[in-house]
Scaffold this motif. Structure first.
Motif, mmCIF file in Angstrom:
data_model
loop_
_atom_site.group_PDB
_atom_site.id
_atom_site.type_symbol
_atom_site.label_atom_id
_atom_site.label_comp_id
_atom_site.label_asym_id
_atom_site.label_seq_id
_atom_site.Cartn_x
_atom_site.Cartn_y
_atom_site.Cartn_z
ATOM 1 N N ASN A 163 0.830 -1.187 0.000
ATOM 2 C CA ASN A 163 0.000 0.000 0.000
ATOM 3 C C ASN A 163 0.870 1.243 0.000
ATOM 4 O O ASN A 163 1.922 1.286 0.615
ATOM 5 N N GLY A 164 0.396 2.258 -0.684
ATOM 6 C CA GLY A 164 1.092 3.534 -0.738
ATOM 7 C C GLY A 164 0.787 4.358 0.496
ATOM 8 O O GLY A 164 0.115 3.905 1.433
ATOM 9 N N PRO A 165 1.242 5.606 0.523
ATOM 10 C CA PRO A 165 1.059 6.458 1.705
ATOM 11 C C PRO A 165 -0.400 6.801 1.994
ATOM 12 O O PRO A 165 -0.751 7.115 3.111
ATOM 13 N N ASN A 166 -1.282 6.729 0.981
ATOM 14 C CA ASN A 166 -2.685 7.053 1.201
ATOM 15 C C ASN A 166 -3.556 5.821 1.416
ATOM 16 O O ASN A 166 -4.774 5.915 1.432
ATOM 17 N N GLY A 167 -2.944 4.656 1.533
ATOM 18 C CA GLY A 167 -3.669 3.416 1.812
ATOM 19 C C GLY A 167 -4.102 2.658 0.579
ATOM 20 O O GLY A 167 -4.611 1.554 0.686
ATOM 21 N N LEU A 168 -3.931 3.229 -0.607
ATOM 22 C CA LEU A 168 -4.281 2.533 -1.839
ATOM 23 C C LEU A 168 -3.144 1.622 -2.266
ATOM 24 O O LEU A 168 -1.990 1.879 -1.923
ATOM 25 N N PRO A 169 -3.457 0.546 -2.997
ATOM 26 C CA PRO A 169 -2.375 -0.300 -3.511
ATOM 27 C C PRO A 169 -1.402 0.513 -4.354
ATOM 28 O O PRO A 169 -1.796 1.472 -5.026
#
Length: 54
Positions: free
Chosen positions: A43-49
């Protein structure tokens, strides 16, 4: 070293260890452990894959 200095040093250590023990997350907080060899997504910093961030 006199008793007062020793007591102060011991108190400082006890307080430091106490704060550290109180802020440690529990071991059961990770509920997404995968079987060895199974692919995971990051996951990236915003919670998205990470593939959705591009």
């Amino acid at each position: 070293m006199n008793v007062t200095k020793l007591a102060g040093a011991v108190a400082a250590c006890v307080i430091t260890i106490g704060i550290g023990a109180a802020t440690v997350p529990p071991a059961w907080a990770t509920d997404n452990i995968r079987i060895f060899g199974e692919q995971e997504t990051l996951n990236g910093p915003n919670g998205l894959p990470s593939s959705a961030i591009r």
